[in-house]
Structure formats: structure tokens, C-alpha cells
Design a protein around this motif. Structure first.
Motif, PDB file in Angstrom:
ATOM      1  N   LEU A  99       0.827  -1.205   0.000  1.00 55.33           N
ATOM      2  CA  LEU A  99       0.000   0.000   0.000  1.00 55.33           C
ATOM      3  C   LEU A  99       0.864   1.259   0.000  1.00 55.33           C
ATOM      4  N   ASP A 100       1.959   1.205   0.701  1.00 51.94           N
ATOM      5  CA  ASP A 100       2.893   2.326   0.722  1.00 51.94           C
ATOM      6  C   ASP A 100       3.511   2.535  -0.659  1.00 51.94           C
ATOM      7  N   ALA A 101       4.093   1.474  -1.200  1.00 57.63           N
ATOM      8  CA  ALA A 101       4.803   1.600  -2.479  1.00 57.63           C
ATOM      9  C   ALA A 101       3.861   1.945  -3.616  1.00 57.63           C
ATOM     10  N   GLY A 102       2.665   1.398  -3.604  1.00 60.04           N
ATOM     11  CA  GLY A 102       1.738   1.615  -4.707  1.00 60.04           C
ATOM     12  C   GLY A 102       1.218   3.025  -4.804  1.00 60.04           C
ATOM     13  N   THR A 103       1.183   3.746  -3.696  1.00 66.17           N
ATOM     14  CA  THR A 103       0.626   5.107  -3.701  1.00 66.17           C
ATOM     15  C   THR A 103       1.693   6.176  -3.492  1.00 66.17           C
ATOM     16  N   ASN A 104       2.956   5.766  -3.446  1.00 67.26           N
ATOM     17  CA  ASN A 104       4.043   6.723  -3.254  1.00 67.26           C
ATOM     18  C   ASN A 104       4.319   7.442  -4.574  1.00 67.26           C
ATOM     19  N   PRO A 105       4.050   8.739  -4.659  1.00 69.86           N
ATOM     20  CA  PRO A 105       4.236   9.434  -5.942  1.00 69.86           C
ATOM     21  C   PRO A 105       5.674   9.424  -6.429  1.00 69.86           C
ATOM     22  N   ALA A 106       6.636   9.164  -5.540  1.00 65.03           N
ATOM     23  CA  ALA A 106       8.047   9.120  -5.946  1.00 65.03           C
ATOM     24  C   ALA A 106       8.452   7.756  -6.500  1.00 65.03           C
ATOM     25  N   ASN A 107       7.576   6.794  -6.389  1.00 64.63           N
ATOM     26  CA  ASN A 107       7.882   5.432  -6.858  1.00 64.63           C
ATOM     27  C   ASN A 107       7.583   5.354  -8.352  1.00 64.63           C
ATOM     28  N   PRO A 108       8.579   5.076  -9.204  1.00 64.55           N
ATOM     29  CA  PRO A 108       8.304   4.984 -10.652  1.00 64.55           C
ATOM     30  C   PRO A 108       7.367   3.841 -11.015  1.00 64.55           C
ATOM     31  N   ARG A 110       4.661   3.123  -9.205  1.00 64.98           N
ATOM     32  CA  ARG A 110       3.416   3.337  -8.450  1.00 64.98           C
ATOM     33  C   ARG A 110       2.210   2.958  -9.285  1.00 64.98           C
ATOM     34  N   TRP A 111       1.065   2.856  -8.616  1.00 64.95           N
ATOM     35  CA  TRP A 111      -0.176   2.530  -9.322  1.00 64.95           C
ATOM     36  C   TRP A 111      -0.714   3.754 -10.070  1.00 64.95           C
ATOM     37  N   PRO A 112      -1.366   3.538 -11.207  1.00 69.49           N
ATOM     38  CA  PRO A 112      -2.157   4.619 -11.796  1.00 69.49           C
ATOM     39  C   PRO A 112      -3.314   4.954 -10.867  1.00 69.49           C
ATOM     40  N   THR A 113      -3.669   6.213 -10.783  1.00 67.54           N
ATOM     41  CA  THR A 113      -4.762   6.621  -9.897  1.00 67.54           C
ATOM     42  C   THR A 113      -6.106   6.432 -10.593  1.00 67.54           C
ATOM     43  N   PRO A 114      -7.187   6.412  -9.827  1.00 69.14           N
ATOM     44  CA  PRO A 114      -8.519   6.367 -10.451  1.00 69.14           C
ATOM     45  C   PRO A 114      -8.771   7.556 -11.364  1.00 69.14           C
ATOM     46  N   GLY A 115      -8.097   8.670 -11.136  1.00 71.02           N
ATOM     47  CA  GLY A 115      -8.240   9.809 -12.024  1.00 71.02           C
ATOM     48  C   GLY A 115      -7.511   9.637 -13.341  1.00 71.02           C
ATOM     49  N   GLU A 116      -6.593   8.665 -13.386  1.00 73.37           N
ATOM     50  CA  GLU A 116      -5.810   8.427 -14.596  1.00 73.37           C
ATOM     51  C   GLU A 116      -6.293   7.220 -15.392  1.00 73.37           C
ATOM     52  N   LEU A 117      -6.946   6.265 -14.734  1.00 77.64           N
ATOM     53  CA  LEU A 117      -7.294   4.986 -15.368  1.00 77.64           C
ATOM     54  C   LEU A 117      -8.642   4.507 -14.861  1.00 77.64           C
ATOM     55  N   ASP A 118      -9.538   4.207 -15.784  1.00 78.85           N
ATOM     56  CA  ASP A 118     -10.874   3.766 -15.375  1.00 78.85           C
ATOM     57  C   ASP A 118     -10.837   2.498 -14.520  1.00 78.85           C
ATOM     58  N   GLN A 119     -10.005   1.528 -14.893  1.00 76.37           N
ATOM     59  CA  GLN A 119     -10.000   0.278 -14.131  1.00 76.37           C
ATOM     60  C   GLN A 119      -9.563   0.511 -12.684  1.00 76.37           C
ATOM     61  N   ALA A 120      -8.747   1.531 -12.455  1.00 81.99           N
ATOM     62  CA  ALA A 120      -8.343   1.838 -11.084  1.00 81.99           C
ATOM     63  C   ALA A 120      -9.532   2.272 -10.229  1.00 81.99           C
ATOM     64  N   ARG A 145       2.415   9.404   6.880  1.00 82.74           N
ATOM     65  CA  ARG A 145       2.791   9.651   5.484  1.00 82.74           C
ATOM     66  C   ARG A 145       2.050   8.711   4.545  1.00 82.74           C
ATOM     67  N   VAL A 146       1.938   7.431   4.891  1.00 85.42           N
ATOM     68  CA  VAL A 146       1.278   6.442   4.034  1.00 85.42           C
ATOM     69  C   VAL A 146      -0.231   6.691   4.018  1.00 85.42           C
ATOM     70  N   GLN A 147      -0.784   7.031   5.167  1.00 88.29           N
ATOM     71  CA  GLN A 147      -2.207   7.355   5.189  1.00 88.29           C
ATOM     72  C   GLN A 147      -2.504   8.537   4.260  1.00 88.29           C
ATOM     73  N   GLU A 148      -1.657   9.550   4.303  1.00 85.55           N
ATOM     74  CA  GLU A 148      -1.870  10.717   3.452  1.00 85.55           C
ATOM     75  C   GLU A 148      -1.719  10.364   1.973  1.00 85.55           C
ATOM     76  N   GLN A 149      -0.767   9.498   1.657  1.00 82.88           N
ATOM     77  CA  GLN A 149      -0.617   9.027   0.272  1.00 82.88           C
ATOM     78  C   GLN A 149      -1.883   8.335  -0.201  1.00 82.88           C
ATOM     79  N   LEU A 150      -2.412   7.445   0.634  1.00 84.09           N
ATOM     80  CA  LEU A 150      -3.612   6.698   0.270  1.00 84.09           C
ATOM     81  C   LEU A 150      -4.806   7.630   0.102  1.00 84.09           C
ATOM     82  N   VAL A 151      -4.948   8.570   1.023  1.00 82.14           N
ATOM     83  CA  VAL A 151      -6.059   9.522   0.914  1.00 82.14           C
ATOM     84  C   VAL A 151      -5.962  10.304  -0.392  1.00 82.14           C
ATOM     85  N   ALA A 152      -4.761  10.772  -0.712  1.00 88.71           N
ATOM     86  CA  ALA A 152      -4.588  11.537  -1.957  1.00 88.71           C
ATOM     87  C   ALA A 152      -4.900  10.678  -3.177  1.00 88.71           C
ATOM     88  N   TRP A 153      -4.502   9.426  -3.144  1.00 90.89           N
ATOM     89  CA  TRP A 153      -4.770   8.511  -4.257  1.00 90.89           C
ATOM     90  C   TRP A 153      -6.281   8.284  -4.394  1.00 90.89           C
TER      91      TRP A 153
END
Length: 637
Positions: A99-108, A110-120, A145-153
Motif C-alpha cells: 500500500l505504501d509503495a503503490g501510492t508513493n508518488p516518488a515510486n516509478p 506506483r499505481w495509476p490513480t482512479p483519475g488516470e485509469l478507469d480500471q483503477a 505519510r502512508v495514510q496521506e498518500q492513500l487519501v490523496a490517491w
């Protein structure tokens, strides 16, 4: 990457005292869940954020598919954690890292966000539900920090468009979770989604998956599951409290029908799209116990859910690598739809929702009770989808004769969807996946051998008369020249240019394994075509017997045969469909056939060999019905 060989599941001996029908206990469910998770984790990246499972790639690409695999296995893990928080700490830690790595904006990576990809948008809902169910074990222990990343995602779902189908729930649960953890959310989004949900309600617990006559397993694993999860996620929210009573009643009503759609071997009704989710069909049964909103006993609930799980386990759903493949029994690539990737089948996790209930819950401690089809023959009419249901205890098969579902609306002229528009579905047969088919059909063949479709029919209703169920529909049969650019397959029949054929009324008079199928043809002069009445699709290696025989009532049907396809299909290797029809061009008039599907011990093979007498048709058990009177009532109603 190369994964190490999968370890075998760790399972206790079967317990036929507690579970006399399946032998499965909670420990077996835990063993299979852990096996699925361990096997999937072997394909994870080092940071646990992405699971690159071997197999098919969806139209959205590998990045989407890897998120899908993470989110859906996390949903399964969340059920394990919620039901056994003390014994699953290592599992919680594994997913916390992802969950940390997938939502970390610095991680190359990282997961696509729901705003970027419908399947997300879909996968965000599984993440939100899982975090809500494990809040004290997982969310509350994540670094800020991880909670804030997840909330932003998650917040990228706000204001996003969602199609007016089951997808509205993906936005609702995410934004409800955001509200519960202090994130931003939109009351307008939530209220609009709930309004769409309610607009799709069709009565007695049934929803349509959109504005069309789209009835399938999404009714249970989406429209009935998410409202109950919402009550666990946000029990003090005024909107949730205001709708709690109606959502509870709808679930209870649906489960009263759903328990009748499970075969004695545990097979769910084989109908509708996304069947690669397999034992997700158990989800609504667990939802009833999770929220306490069911009229089913705990023993009956576990019998249904364990039966469904065991059906798939016994038939190769988990492969030698411990993974779920695209298919129904084992792998069958032909079931892939545009949105299907290697992670897609893990929405089967929904069917393991019962693991969120602790070991001492009555659903785990009660003795299994028989399914309706194991208790005796039954008949049931289900109004919204237009199904007349017959279960036979001798062979354990549940059959649905369908005059109300086609994933379309009245008057639409498209090709038949194999998974929605057939005249019959069962717990023992898999539909022929070719749109033009003799599978449970009343069709017309032109000089080139092309077959007509019935999608867009008018449902005439159904009723019980003298111990016989009667239902029917009316349509203009039509040939379709399919548009090759008609778009992805999401359940509806293919669009194209329609050429009209005869006007047809079809009635099914059913009792048990036997259907008297009556066909009324009008305006046959529009074309020169042969009538074909097709029976059930049966694999040649199975113990099933299917037959179609003419009945001396109206026009003659002297032509007959059996269609074969010697090629793999989702439940076998050689499909056969019996049929009868006219040798030349059909004429206006009435035609009738007796259509039978029976399994081992079914004993209905001789049905229909006795001619009708004085307009009355006799079923094998001696029950008779006045055919003309039944048809007159059907047409008048």
C-alpha cells in the motif's frame, strides 16, 4: 521474474459431521485462502505493490492488471485479517508495504490513480473496503505519510464519471471511506450513486445491472453486497442509517431466490457475464450472515457457500501453480472479455467474505443443512428476470427457462448474447458461446444456414397453472450482419444491420426436467426459412442427457439432428445440441416440442413419448395441462 513452485494448501481432514454435504469447515476455507495468497505473492515485485501474474493481459495493460491483482488479493487478505486479527499479522504487514509503495508518488512503479485509469476506479473500491474492514489492524497502524498518500490517491475519484451500472458502488464506498478517515469526499457523488442504485431496483430483491434487462451474478456480488458493507464501513452516517431497513429487506428477499439457484453439486446458475469470478457467487450468502439480514439459517448459508467453493475446487479452478486462471472449471481463454486480465479472476475473493466472521460465529459452527434442490423437487417463478425455475432432487439440477432477460430492452434488434438471451440456463450446462446457435433456441435458418436472434423480445409474463409453470415471450426473429466495429463485449449482443424474419410467440410449459415448448409463427412469408427448435448444450463426456422431440399439436416437425462441435469449451471437450424442425420453409401455424435435460438419476428420458390427448399434455409424473387454455391465458395477460 521466475517464481518458485507453489506449495500445496495446508488443509485439515474433511469433517462430515459438521459439514455432512461438503466436508468443508472454516479451517478449510482459511487453508484455501492462504494458498491463493501465497501463490499470488510469488509473482509480486520486491516492494509488494504489483503482482505480475502470468497469463492474459486486459485492454488496460499490464500496469492496470498488476494493480488489479494486488487489490483483489488484498480484499481476500482483509477478510482473513478481519476474522483472525491475532493470527494474520504477517499478512497485514505484507500488504502494508505494498500500500505504501503503490501510492508513493516518488515510486516509478506506483499505481495509476482512479483519475488516470478507469480500471483503477474498480480496484480502489476493493482497497477501500479492505482498509475499512481491517481499520484497527492495518489503517490505524500505517505511518501518517502512508495514510496521506492513500487519501490523496483515493481522492482522485471525486467528481469522476462512473457508468450507471454496478460501478456506482466503487465511487460510493471509496468516498465513504474517505469521509471516515478525514479525507475529502463529495456528498453529491455519494447521493447520485445511491440514487442510481435505487433506480435500478426491479422488485423482490432484484436489480438490473443498468437500464437494460441485464440480470446476472452482479445482482448478488455487487448490488446486494456493497450496501451491507456500507453499513459496516459507516454505521453512523445518516444516509446509511436511513436506508438500512430497505437494504436489509432487499437482501433477504434476494437470498430467498438465490438459494434456489444452486445445484446439488454446488454449481451456481451458469448465466451472465464475468463467470471467470467463479465462487464470487457465494458472496451474497455471506453478506446475509455478515450483516444479519437473511432468512436463511447459518447451516443453509454455509451449505450454499461451501458447495459453490467446492464445485470449483473439484474442477480445477486453482491450477498447479496455485493461481486462478481465466476460465470456469480450468483455464479457458475463450471466456476472456476485453476487461479481463490475469488478475481479474481474483474477484472470486468476494466469495470468501465469510472469513471476516470469526470462528465462533454460528455460520461456522452450525451443521450444514440441505439446499432446496436436495430437499425435493421445487418450482419457483422469479419476476424481475422473467425466470421460471425447476429443481429436481433426483439429479440435483436447477433449470431456468428464460423469457425476461437478454441484456437489452424491448424492440432492440441486436445479436443474442449467449450468456443472457438463451431460452434456458442451468447449473449443469454451459451455454454455447457462439451468438448464432441452436442452444435452447427457437430460430430460423436461411438458405445460407444463418440463424436468427430474439433479443428485444416482449416478456409476456409467467404463472403457475395446475402444477405447471407457464411463461413466454414474443419477438420478431431477425438476422444480424454484425458491425465489426461495434465495440467491446460487456454483455450485450453484438450490434449490426437487422433483417426481419417471422413474428414469433414462444411459450414454455415446464415441470421438473421437462419443458413443453410451444411456438406460434406468423408472417412466415417475409422470408423462406426453416424452423429450428434446439435443446440443451451437453458435453459428450458428461452424465447429462438432452433431447428434443416433436409433439403432435399443430404443424409437423419431421426434421431432426444433433449439432456437434468437437473442440474445447469451458466445461468439456465436445459440445452437442439436439434439434428438430421443418425440412423446408416454415409456414404460419403452431408447433410444439418437448425439450428435456436430465442428469444421472433424473429419469425423465421417456418424457413426451405419449401423444397429447384432447389438447392436454401429460408430464412424466402424470400432471396434465390444457395447452390451449394456458396459451390463451399467457397471451391475454
Amino acid at each position: 521474474m521466475t517464481a518458485a513452485p507453489a506449495a500445496a494448501p495446508v488443509l485439515p481432514p474433511l469433517d462430515f459431521t459438521l459439514s455432512p454435504f461438503t466436508g468443508l469447515t472454516r479451517d478449510h476455507w482459511c487453508g484455501y485462502a492462504d494458498h491463493l495468497l501465497r501463490s499470488a505473492h510469488r509473482h509480486a515485485t520486491a516492494d509488494h505493490a504489483n503482482l505480475y501474474l502470468p497469463g492474459a493481459t486486459s485492454a488496460y495493460g499490464r500496469k492496470s492488471d498488476s494493480l488489479e491483482a494486488f487489490a483483489r488479493t488484498f480484499l481476500l487478505a482483509s477478510f482473513r485479517i478481519a476474522g483472525d486479527p491475532e493470527g494474520t499479522g504477517r499478512l497485514a504487514a505484507w500488504y502494508a508495504q505494498g500500500l505504501d509503495a503503490g501510492t508513493n508518488p516518488a515510486n516509478p512503479d506506483r499505481w495509476p490513480t482512479p483519475g488516470e485509469l478507469d480500471q483503477a476506479k474498480v480496484e480502489a473500491a476493493s482497497l477501500a473496503v479492505g482498509l475499512a474492514l481491517t481499520r484497527g489492524v492495518l489503517w490505524d497502524k500505517l505511518p501518517q505519510r502512508v495514510q496521506e498518500q492513500l487519501v490523496a490517491w483515493f481522492e482522485t475519484v471525486i467528481g469522476q464519471p462512473y457508468p450507471p451500472i454496478n460501478w456506482v458502488w466503487f465511487q460510493i464506498v471509496v468516498e465513504m471511506f474517505l469521509a471516515s478517515v478525514g479525507g475529502r469526499s463529495s456528498a453529491a457523488d455519494i447521493d447520485a450513486g445511491l440514487a442510481i442504485h435505487d433506480s435500478l431496483y426491479r422488485g423482490h430483491g432484484w436489480f438490473a445491472d443498468g437500464p437494460e434487462r441485464a440480470y446476472d451474478h452482479y445482482v448478488g456480488w455487487a448490488f446486494q453486497v456493497y450496501p451491507q458493507l456500507l453499513q459496516l464501513m459507516a454505521p453512523t452516517d445518516p444516509r446509511v442509517q436511513a436506508r438500512a431497513a430497505v437494504d436489509r429487506e432487499r437482501l433477504a428477499d434476494f437470498l430467498d431466490d438465490a438459494i434456489h439457484l444452486v445445484g446439488a453439486d454446488g454449481a451456481p446458475l451458469i448465466q451472465g457475464r464475468s463467470l471467470i469470478y467463479r465462487f464470487a457467487a457465494a458472496a451474497p450468502f455471506w453478506a446475509g450472515q455478515l450483516a444479519g439480514h437473511t432468512r436463511l439459517t447459518p447451516g443453509a448459508t454455509r451449505r450454499a457457500a461451501s458447495g459453490i467453493l467446492k464445485y470449483f475446487l473439484d474442477r480445477g479452478a486453482i491450477n498447479d501453480d496455485g493461481l486462478l486462471s481465466i476460465g470456469f472449471h480450468g483455464e479457458f481463454p475463450g471466456m476472456k472479455q476485453s476487461y479481463s486480465g490475469a488478475g481479474s479472476p481474483y474477484w472470486a475473493a468476494k466469495g470468501m467474505m465469510g472469513l471476516a466472521l470469526p470462528a465462533g460465529h454460528p455460520v461456522w459452527t452450525a451443521v450444514e443443512e440441505p439446499l432446496p434442490v436436495e430437499s425435493g423437487d421445487f418450482q419457483r417463478l422469479i419476476g424481475a428476470p422473467g425466470w421460471q425455475v425447476d429443481g429436481t432432487a433426483a439429479d440435483g439440477i436447477v433449470r431456468v427457462r428464460n423469457h425476461g432477460t437478454d441484456h437489452a430492452n424491448p424492440g432492440v434488434r441486436v445479436a443474442d448474447s449467449p450468456l443472457y438471451a438463451r431460452l434456458g440456463y442451468s447449473t449443469a450446462t454451459f451455454p454455447d458461446l457462439v451468438p448464432e446457435s441452436l442452444d435452447n433456441a427457437v430460430v430460423f435458418a436461411d438458405e445460407a444456414g444463418r440463424l436468427t436472434h430474439r433479443t428485444g423480445f416482449s416478456f409476456l409474463g409467467h404463472f403457475e397453472q395446475d402444477g405447471v409453470q407457464v411463461g413466454g415471450c414474443r419477438f420478431t426473429a431477425h438476422w444480424i450482419d454484425v458491425d465489426p466495429d461495434g465495440g467491446p463485449d460487456h454483455g450485450s449482443g453484438a450490434a449490426g444491420t437487422a433483417t426481419p424474419g417471422p413474428d414469433v410467440t414462444v411459450a414454455s410449459l415446464t415441470r421438473g426436467a421437462v419443458e413443453l415448448r410451444v411456438v406460434r409463427v406468423r408472417h412466415a412469408g417475409r422470408c423462406s426459412a426453416r424452423l429450428r427448435i434446439g435443446g440443451w448444450p451437453v458435453d459428450a463426456s458428461s452424465a447429462l442427457a438432452g433431447s428434443v422431440r416433436p409433439v403432435p399439436w399443430g404443424g409437423e416437425l419431421p426434421d431432426a439432428g444433433t449439432w456437434h462441435r468437437a473442440a474445447p469449451h469451458p466445461v468439456g471437450e465436445h459440445l452437442s445440441i439436439p434439434w428438430i424442425g421443418t425440412p423446408g420453409a416454415v409456414a404460419d401455424g403452431d408447433y410444439a416440442a418437448v425439450v428435456v435435460l436430465s442428469g444421472e438419476g433424473g429419469g425423465a428420458g421417456s418424457a413426451g413419448t405419449t401423444p397429447m390427448a384432447d389438447g392436454h399434455f401429460a408430464f412424466p409424473d402424470g400432471t396434465t395441462i390444457d395447452v390451449a387454455a394456458a396459451l390463451a391465458r399467457l397471451v391475454s395477460e
